[in-house]
Design an enzyme around this catalytic site. Sequence first.
Site, mmCIF file in Angstrom:
data_model
loop_
_atom_site.group_PDB
_atom_site.id
_atom_site.type_symbol
_atom_site.label_atom_id
_atom_site.label_comp_id
_atom_site.label_asym_id
_atom_site.label_seq_id
_atom_site.Cartn_x
_atom_site.Cartn_y
_atom_site.Cartn_z
ATOM 1 N N CYS A 246 -16.540 1.261 0.765
ATOM 2 C CA CYS A 246 -15.359 0.433 1.067
ATOM 3 C C CYS A 246 -14.907 0.582 2.511
ATOM 4 C CB CYS A 246 -14.214 0.782 0.113
ATOM 5 S SG CYS A 246 -13.743 2.523 0.205
ATOM 6 N N ARG B 107 -13.757 -9.019 1.857
ATOM 7 C CA ARG B 107 -12.322 -8.782 1.647
ATOM 8 C C ARG B 107 -11.532 -10.030 2.060
ATOM 9 N NH1 ARG B 107 -10.195 -3.725 1.484
ATOM 10 N NH2 ARG B 107 -8.532 -4.907 0.491
ATOM 11 N N HIS C 27 -7.351 0.407 -6.310
ATOM 12 C CA HIS C 27 -7.539 -0.481 -5.145
ATOM 13 C C HIS C 27 -8.190 -1.778 -5.661
ATOM 14 C CE1 HIS C 27 -7.652 -1.695 -1.126
ATOM 15 N NE2 HIS C 27 -8.543 -0.891 -0.602
ATOM 16 N N GLN D 139 -9.920 -4.496 -3.263
ATOM 17 C CA GLN D 139 -11.207 -4.020 -2.756
ATOM 18 C C GLN D 139 -12.312 -4.244 -3.785
ATOM 19 O OE1 GLN D 139 -12.192 -2.107 0.267
ATOM 20 N NE2 GLN D 139 -14.145 -2.720 -0.618
ATOM 21 N N ARG E 203 0.876 -1.185 0.000
ATOM 22 C CA ARG E 203 0.000 0.000 0.000
ATOM 23 C C ARG E 203 0.904 1.224 0.000
ATOM 24 N NH1 ARG E 203 -5.377 1.315 3.512
ATOM 25 N NH2 ARG E 203 -6.106 -0.201 1.985
ATOM 26 N N ASP F 178 -17.470 6.671 -1.358
ATOM 27 C CA ASP F 178 -16.215 6.586 -0.600
ATOM 28 C C ASP F 178 -15.916 7.988 -0.078
ATOM 29 O OD1 ASP F 178 -13.729 5.796 0.416
ATOM 30 O OD2 ASP F 178 -12.709 5.963 -1.518
HETATM 31 N N1 NVA Z 1 -10.142 6.342 -1.256
HETATM 32 C C1 NVA Z 1 -9.746 5.940 0.074
HETATM 33 C C2 NVA Z 1 -9.938 4.467 0.227
HETATM 34 C C3 NVA Z 1 -9.589 3.928 1.578
HETATM 35 C C4 NVA Z 1 -9.770 2.439 1.660
HETATM 36 C C5 NVA Z 1 -8.318 6.340 0.334
HETATM 37 O O1 NVA Z 1 -7.480 6.181 -0.563
HETATM 38 O O2 NVA Z 1 -8.025 6.835 1.421
HETATM 39 N N1 CP Z 2 -11.342 -0.525 2.501
HETATM 40 C C1 CP Z 2 -10.070 -0.531 2.896
HETATM 41 O O1 CP Z 2 -9.117 -0.749 2.108
HETATM 42 O O2 CP Z 2 -9.916 -0.297 4.215
HETATM 43 P P1 CP Z 2 -8.556 -0.105 4.998
HETATM 44 O O3 CP Z 2 -7.986 1.241 4.611
HETATM 45 O O4 CP Z 2 -8.934 -0.170 6.447
HETATM 46 O O5 CP Z 2 -7.600 -1.208 4.602
#
Ligand code: NVA
Ligand code: CP
Length: 305
Positions: free
Chosen positions: A264, A292, A130, A133, A103, A224
Site C-alpha cells: 500500500c 487509489r 483502511h 485502500q 484519518r 505493509d
Molecule cells: N499500516 C500502515 C498503513 C499506511 C498507509 C499505517 O497504518 O501506518
Molecule cells: N497507502 C496510503 O494510505 O498511503 P498514505 O499514508 O500516503 O495516504
Amino acid sequence: MRKLSPSNIISISDLNKNQILEILDLSLKIKKKEVQFDLKHKVLGLIFDKSSTRTRISFHVAMTRLNGTTIDIDPKNSQIGRGEPIKDTARVLSRYIDAVAIRTYDQKSLEEYAKWSSIPILNALTDLEHPCQILADLLTIKEEFGKFENTIVTYLGDGNNISNSLILGCAILGIQINIGCPNDFKPDSGIIEKALSLSDNKDLVKITNNPQDAVRGANVIYTDTWASMGQESKTKESENLFKDFSVDRHLIKEASNDHIILHCLPAYRGKEITDEIIESKSSRVFDQAENRLHVQQAILAKVLS
Ligand code: NVA
Ligand code: CP
C-alpha cells in the site's frame, strides 16, 4: 448509477459483494474515461490526524476531477484539536459540507462521527481498517487476473489495519486469503470472526506463523510496514520476529508463477520488502497507488451524485 446506501464507509464490511463490485466497475470506467460526473458545489472535508500522501492527495484530486472541491480541516488549527466533542463537530460540519474523509486512530471515533453526522463519513485509515485502500487493491487484482475466482491472496507481516480490511474484503468477495505473521502480531480477532461469519467457507482465511506456507501457490503477495503510524515503538522492539516475513527473492519462489506484488506504501525497503522485489517486473505497487485515485472518484460519485 446506483447511489451507495447507507453511504458511510467506516469498515469495508459496510459494503456487500455487489456494492464492492459496482465500485470496482465504476472505477474502471472512470479510469478509461468512459463516464463523467459533475459534483459542482459539493465539498469534501478532510480531517487527518496522521500523515498521508496517497490518501489525502487522491481525495483532493478526485474531487477536482469531479468538479467539486475539498477543504482541509486541520485538527491542530480547528477546535477539534482543543477537544471540541465529535458530536458537536459532526453536526456543524453536516450543515456546511457534503461528506468527510477522516484519518484517525480509534475506529470508535469514526463510528461517533457517523452517529452524529447527516453526511457520508469515509474512513481514510484508522488503527483498525483502511477500506478505501483495499478497494484500490481489489481493483488492481481484478485488472491483473480479470477475475477473483481461484485467486489466492497472501498478506505477510504485521496483522494491522491493511490486513484487517484485506481479510474482510476477500471474505466478502469469496477470495482465499492467507496471512503469514508472527504469533503475537495476528490480525484483529473481531475482524477474523466477522470475516468467517461473512463466508460459508470456513477455510477461506488461513493464518500461519510459517511464511513459506502462507506464500505457497499465492497469486498476490501483499505486505505493509511492520510499524504502523502510532505503533512504531511497539513494533521496533519486536523487529527480529518479523525478519522471516520479509518479501524477498527466496520467499517468492513459493508463489504461483503468475504472482504479483502489492504494497500500500509507504514502503520500508530492506524490512518488509526488498528493493529488488518492489522494483521487479511482478510489482504492481505503483498501479495500485494510481488506482487509489480512480477508486476515490468512484466512491465520491456514488455517495455525492
Ligand atoms: N499500516 C500502515 C498503513 C499506511 C498507509 C499505517 O497504518 O501506518
Ligand atoms: N497507502 C496510503 O494510505 O498511503 P498514505 O499514508 O500516503 O495516504
